[in-house]
Motif scaffolding. Sequence first.
Motif, PDB file in Angstrom:
ATOM      1  N   ASN A 350       5.831  17.254  11.136  1.00  0.00           N
ATOM      2  CA  ASN A 350       5.653  18.353  10.086  1.00  0.00           C
ATOM      3  C   ASN A 350       4.491  19.366  10.558  1.00  0.00           C
ATOM      4  O   ASN A 350       4.599  20.573  10.085  1.00  0.00           O
ATOM      5  N   THR A 351       3.741  19.142  11.776  1.00  0.00           N
ATOM      6  CA  THR A 351       2.844  19.837  12.142  1.00  0.00           C
ATOM      7  C   THR A 351       3.281  20.745  13.503  1.00  0.00           C
ATOM      8  O   THR A 351       2.639  21.674  13.971  1.00  0.00           O
ATOM      9  N   PHE A 352       4.331  20.696  13.473  1.00  0.00           N
ATOM     10  CA  PHE A 352       5.402  21.436  14.750  1.00  0.00           C
ATOM     11  C   PHE A 352       6.259  22.241  13.869  1.00  0.00           C
ATOM     12  O   PHE A 352       6.956  21.762  13.012  1.00  0.00           O
ATOM     13  N   GLY A 353       6.643  23.454  14.639  1.00  0.00           N
ATOM     14  CA  GLY A 353       8.030  24.298  14.178  1.00  0.00           C
ATOM     15  C   GLY A 353       7.418  25.491  13.575  1.00  0.00           C
ATOM     16  O   GLY A 353       8.194  26.050  12.577  1.00  0.00           O
ATOM     17  N   TYR A 354       6.433  26.095  13.989  1.00  0.00           N
ATOM     18  CA  TYR A 354       5.685  27.100  13.285  1.00  0.00           C
ATOM     19  C   TYR A 354       5.586  28.529  14.128  1.00  0.00           C
ATOM     20  O   TYR A 354       5.698  28.031  15.699  1.00  0.00           O
ATOM     21  N   LEU A 355       5.228  29.699  13.811  1.00  0.00           N
ATOM     22  CA  LEU A 355       4.823  30.610  14.659  1.00  0.00           C
ATOM     23  C   LEU A 355       3.314  30.255  14.827  1.00  0.00           C
ATOM     24  O   LEU A 355       2.473  29.904  13.618  1.00  0.00           O
ATOM     25  N   VAL A 356       2.786  30.156  15.860  1.00  0.00           N
ATOM     26  CA  VAL A 356       1.291  30.053  16.008  1.00  0.00           C
ATOM     27  C   VAL A 356       0.828  31.313  16.449  1.00  0.00           C
ATOM     28  O   VAL A 356       1.034  31.747  17.606  1.00  0.00           O
ATOM     29  N   GLU A 357      -0.584  31.527  16.041  1.00  0.00           N
ATOM     30  CA  GLU A 357      -1.242  32.876  16.439  1.00  0.00           C
ATOM     31  C   GLU A 357      -2.188  32.477  17.212  1.00  0.00           C
ATOM     32  O   GLU A 357      -3.200  31.541  17.066  1.00  0.00           O
ATOM     33  N   VAL A 358      -2.317  33.129  18.296  1.00  0.00           N
ATOM     34  CA  VAL A 358      -3.139  33.074  19.579  1.00  0.00           C
ATOM     35  C   VAL A 358      -4.023  34.185  19.509  1.00  0.00           C
ATOM     36  O   VAL A 358      -3.253  35.385  19.965  1.00  0.00           O
ATOM     37  N   ASP A 359      -5.490  34.357  19.831  1.00  0.00           N
ATOM     38  CA  ASP A 359      -5.843  35.646  20.162  1.00  0.00           C
ATOM     39  C   ASP A 359      -6.284  35.392  21.671  1.00  0.00           C
ATOM     40  O   ASP A 359      -7.220  34.624  22.334  1.00  0.00           O
ATOM     41  N   GLY A 360      -5.476  36.058  22.658  1.00  0.00           N
ATOM     42  CA  GLY A 360      -5.695  36.060  24.088  1.00  0.00           C
ATOM     43  C   GLY A 360      -6.802  36.635  24.330  1.00  0.00           C
ATOM     44  O   GLY A 360      -7.407  36.128  25.591  1.00  0.00           O
ATOM     45  N   TYR A 361      -7.588  37.366  23.778  1.00  0.00           N
ATOM     46  CA  TYR A 361      -8.875  38.071  24.406  1.00  0.00           C
ATOM     47  C   TYR A 361      -9.954  36.989  23.978  1.00  0.00           C
ATOM     48  O   TYR A 361     -11.104  37.068  24.503  1.00  0.00           O
ATOM     49  N   SER A 362      -9.861  36.106  23.040  1.00  0.00           N
ATOM     50  CA  SER A 362     -10.915  35.018  22.729  1.00  0.00           C
ATOM     51  C   SER A 362     -10.781  33.747  23.128  1.00  0.00           C
ATOM     52  O   SER A 362      -9.892  33.033  22.502  1.00  0.00           O
ATOM     53  N   LYS A 363     -11.614  33.028  23.831  1.00  0.00           N
ATOM     54  CA  LYS A 363     -11.482  31.753  23.932  1.00  0.00           C
ATOM     55  C   LYS A 363     -12.024  30.822  22.710  1.00  0.00           C
ATOM     56  O   LYS A 363     -11.762  29.461  22.669  1.00  0.00           O
ATOM     57  N   THR A 364     -12.692  31.487  22.088  1.00  0.00           N
ATOM     58  CA  THR A 364     -13.400  30.805  20.586  1.00  0.00           C
ATOM     59  C   THR A 364     -12.820  30.994  19.440  1.00  0.00           C
ATOM     60  O   THR A 364     -12.884  30.189  18.570  1.00  0.00           O
ATOM     61  N   ALA A 365     -11.903  31.921  19.250  1.00  0.00           N
ATOM     62  CA  ALA A 365     -11.173  32.022  17.956  1.00  0.00           C
ATOM     63  C   ALA A 365      -9.999  30.944  17.795  1.00  0.00           C
ATOM     64  O   ALA A 365      -9.640  30.343  18.997  1.00  0.00           O
ATOM     65  N   ALA A 366     -10.114  30.515  16.435  1.00  0.00           N
ATOM     66  CA  ALA A 366      -9.117  29.363  16.241  1.00  0.00           C
ATOM     67  C   ALA A 366      -7.704  29.750  16.774  1.00  0.00           C
ATOM     68  O   ALA A 366      -7.377  31.063  16.476  1.00  0.00           O
ATOM     69  N   ALA A 416      -4.492  50.919   8.429  1.00  0.00           N
ATOM     70  CA  ALA A 416      -4.640  51.493   9.883  1.00  0.00           C
ATOM     71  C   ALA A 416      -5.856  50.794  10.662  1.00  0.00           C
ATOM     72  O   ALA A 416      -5.969  50.575  11.854  1.00  0.00           O
ATOM     73  N   ALA A 417      -6.862  50.464   9.623  1.00  0.00           N
ATOM     74  CA  ALA A 417      -7.902  50.094  10.365  1.00  0.00           C
ATOM     75  C   ALA A 417      -7.726  48.594  10.640  1.00  0.00           C
ATOM     76  O   ALA A 417      -8.652  48.254  11.984  1.00  0.00           O
ATOM     77  N   ASP A 418      -6.802  47.830  10.517  1.00  0.00           N
ATOM     78  CA  ASP A 418      -6.537  46.796  10.902  1.00  0.00           C
ATOM     79  C   ASP A 418      -5.706  46.533  12.553  1.00  0.00           C
ATOM     80  O   ASP A 418      -5.624  45.676  12.956  1.00  0.00           O
ATOM     81  N   ALA A 419      -5.714  47.652  12.908  1.00  0.00           N
ATOM     82  CA  ALA A 419      -4.862  47.921  14.430  1.00  0.00           C
ATOM     83  C   ALA A 419      -6.048  47.495  15.370  1.00  0.00           C
ATOM     84  O   ALA A 419      -5.664  47.106  16.475  1.00  0.00           O
ATOM     85  N   ASN A 420      -7.281  47.573  14.973  1.00  0.00           N
ATOM     86  CA  ASN A 420      -8.307  47.265  16.090  1.00  0.00           C
ATOM     87  C   ASN A 420      -9.428  46.562  15.315  1.00  0.00           C
ATOM     88  O   ASN A 420     -10.428  46.955  15.270  1.00  0.00           O
ATOM     89  N   PRO A 421      -9.233  45.548  14.928  1.00  0.00           N
ATOM     90  CA  PRO A 421     -10.084  44.841  14.025  1.00  0.00           C
ATOM     91  C   PRO A 421     -11.429  44.026  14.718  1.00  0.00           C
ATOM     92  O   PRO A 421     -11.275  43.652  16.222  1.00  0.00           O
ATOM     93  N   ALA A 422     -12.358  43.708  14.267  1.00  0.00           N
ATOM     94  CA  ALA A 422     -13.484  43.099  14.704  1.00  0.00           C
ATOM     95  C   ALA A 422     -13.025  41.547  14.931  1.00  0.00           C
ATOM     96  O   ALA A 422     -13.408  40.943  15.787  1.00  0.00           O
ATOM     97  N   ASP A 423     -12.358  41.136  13.825  1.00  0.00           N
ATOM     98  CA  ASP A 423     -11.869  39.699  13.967  1.00  0.00           C
ATOM     99  C   ASP A 423     -10.360  39.546  13.817  1.00  0.00           C
ATOM    100  O   ASP A 423      -9.670  39.826  12.818  1.00  0.00           O
ATOM    101  N   ARG A 424      -9.765  39.476  14.789  1.00  0.00           N
ATOM    102  CA  ARG A 424      -8.264  39.521  14.870  1.00  0.00           C
ATOM    103  C   ARG A 424      -7.723  38.133  14.216  1.00  0.00           C
ATOM    104  O   ARG A 424      -6.584  38.478  13.326  1.00  0.00           O
ATOM    105  N   ILE A 425      -8.092  37.016  14.279  1.00  0.00           N
ATOM    106  CA  ILE A 425      -7.531  35.879  13.635  1.00  0.00           C
ATOM    107  C   ILE A 425      -7.405  36.140  12.059  1.00  0.00           C
ATOM    108  O   ILE A 425      -6.928  35.696  11.309  1.00  0.00           O
ATOM    109  N   ALA A 426      -8.817  36.542  11.632  1.00  0.00           N
ATOM    110  CA  ALA A 426      -9.063  36.845  10.269  1.00  0.00           C
ATOM    111  C   ALA A 426      -7.950  37.974   9.873  1.00  0.00           C
ATOM    112  O   ALA A 426      -7.505  37.846   8.738  1.00  0.00           O
ATOM    113  N   THR A 427      -7.705  38.721  10.638  1.00  0.00           N
ATOM    114  CA  THR A 427      -6.727  39.787  10.373  1.00  0.00           C
ATOM    115  C   THR A 427      -5.419  39.132   9.924  1.00  0.00           C
ATOM    116  O   THR A 427      -4.495  39.387   9.095  1.00  0.00           O
ATOM    117  N   GLY A 428      -4.974  38.280  11.096  1.00  0.00           N
ATOM    118  CA  GLY A 428      -3.791  37.270  10.901  1.00  0.00           C
ATOM    119  C   GLY A 428      -3.886  36.524   9.314  1.00  0.00           C
ATOM    120  O   GLY A 428      -2.858  36.748   8.722  1.00  0.00           O
TER     121      GLY A 428
END
Length: 752
Positions: A350-366, A416-428
């Motif tokens: 049940n923990t597989f089968g999703y769209l998974v969000e990755v921030d390619g710019y950040s190694k520390t973002a969840a 429109a401000a979300d096109a370049n947010p400070a925290d991309r995963i929070a925007t997700g």
Amino acid sequence: MNKQDQNQPSWADEEHNSSANPDFQSVLGARMARRSLLRGALGGVSSAMLGGFALTACGSGGDDNSPAPAPAPVPKLQKLGFSAVPKSTADAVSVPAGYTATVLFALGDPLTAAATAYKNDGSDGDFDNRAGDHHDGMEYLGLSADGKPDPKSSDRALLVMNHEATSHAGSERASAFVHVNGGTNTLPRPAAETDREVPLHGLSVVEIRRGGGTFSYLKDSSFNRRITPLTPVVLSGAAAGHALMKTRYSSTGVAARGTLNNCGTGLTPWGTVLTGEENWSGYFFRSATDDAARGNDKSVAALKRYGRSQGAASRHGWETSGADDKYQRWDISKKGASADGSDDYRNEMNTFGYLVEVDGYSKTAAVKKRTSLGRFAHESAAFSALVVGKPLAVYMGDDSRGEYIYKWVSEAVWSAADANPADRIATGDKYLDKGRLYVAKFNADGSGEWIELSINNALIKAASAYAFADQADVVVNARLAADAVGATKMDRPEWCATHPTSGEVYFTLTNNSNRKVEPTGSQMVVDAANPRSYSDSYAGGAAGSPGNVNGHILRVAETGGEAAATSFKWDVYLFAAEAEADASKVNLSSLTADQDMSSPDGLWFSKATGICWIQTDDGAYTDKTNCMMLAGIPGKVGDGAKKTLSYTRKDGSVMTVDTYIGKAPTADTLKRFLVGPVDCELTGCCETPDGKALFVNIQHPGETISSATIGNPDKFLSHWPGNAGYGAGGAKARPRSATIVITKSDGGVIGS
Ligand code: FEO
Ligand code: CA
Ligand code: CA
Ligand code: CA
């Protein structure tokens, strides 16, 4: 990895939809009047509608005070400017005259300064520090000269790419090419082999830079990264923390281990990448007595619907490699005494089968699994055209015979401000956790409707096949919910993509051997949106079993152009076919020898040119040509005509099916652009913002390999890219999945 289903390995593209859902819809009403999103010429499209990450101006520092969005580039190509590439069975990449294809990043290439050059003889290990296998969906994330996010940069970037699977013969367990002697196919699998195979899966983030007219990758970039099936991830959205998600790894059901069988991708408007988990089910083992162990509770119905009946063997046998949790998590049998599953891995699938969000710019973002968007065999994710103040939609396909097309509509409205947010995963979190999930129903009159998959839907509440508890249960078991509301069974939905100016959404339906005129069992009858069933005996080939042999590309225009619309119009952009096939029944789009194709799969629109790039994953036309990539300049829904197909049943009676076919392509608007090496699939495509470099993935050349023949290179079906001079091995090399970059000799825009 995901071949034409006539010859698929047993673990891929299985069919598990035994619901009685209609696949031929009665005519519900008059065909809806089209309300075009286009108000006139292409130039009339507002920049607000097209605003978004890839089109948004950005300071070179990538800071949060970016200027207002730049004017949207208008696709300017009216006519393809290259000569069509002929069909080919050569073990090479063919591109048009005036173009160059260069290998950029192949299986095993080192991603750290310390990792050694790939020997490609089966002795290399440490895939955590190397490119994974089976390159698939891929996105381009621009970087400024000083290494900050810069979507406008065409000189420096990160490629974020999926590594879907690994080459092995369908009945074998070992990934032959990464073991010296082809690996162990008997159980138990040696831990050392499993430890090598697991990190072949997941994603790579790799830095690339332009120099000397083309690109190369940076082995020692600090951005380089692997995400594997062992990387810690966060469960987000409706199912996070739910009872269905509790495992020995996370007794509270909020975290999971890794991502798997990553297929298509989607670039979010805020600059992260969504990666789709596709054929994950086949990796899990389930004991032959597990139904009873579970007390025959409702989880049994869910496991069956998702391809894991009791006694199911796993693809690689990784669960046999030891007592460590990293092996035991592949065994989803109920073994523990707990009531909630927190002492075993009964809920791990049940923990597989999703769209998974990755921030390619950040190694520390969840890394976050967006559970609200539903659990199924995800391919790509296509975002609706953006309108400030309106919700955004994400379109999705579930690739298996007879599965469905889905749409997510965010509760939040686009800023429109979300096109370049400070925290991309929070925007997700903002756009992808709260909203509504829908499934598509295609009507015979060319209309369609989006049906919400909500626990408040009376049909879902009353479902007899499965007793849904709450919305988390609905999203985790989205297929069962879609069954309950009468969604339309489709011919294997693969990628989807949004036309950059019209906002219409295109879906590849790759093929379906179970689409019949007179179905038996769980086979499907031809319907308006999946109207073909034929055998491909027309060009001297073996007749085979009738079905939709070659696939088609369907497109949808939302009512009023609204992402949140609950109705739409549709037609078929292209029916894939061999050029020689009967034009009245099979080659309905009148494809010529320069345009014919089979099993469209990858699908992606260039923002620079508006070209619709079509990539194939075929087994039906491979007697004449390897898989390929074509460029199309499509029109819009409704630009063609209604067509009535006529079928004669065994008893001599005639049945007819109306369908809607887009305007036939011309020699200027559809051409073959590339043919890949032997036994490969083309998948994954992205470009530099200036449109002058196109990145394409060649997946699994020569994948049909038996461990027994690993010592005999003459038996390999492909030696690419070694035979093209890339890496070790030369003309006898083991084949490798790889990213190529295509440039034009005159430095121009690709396709122009
Ligand atoms: Fe990974 Fe259905 O393609
Ligand atoms: Ca496929
Ligand atoms: Ca695919
Ligand atoms: Ca054929």
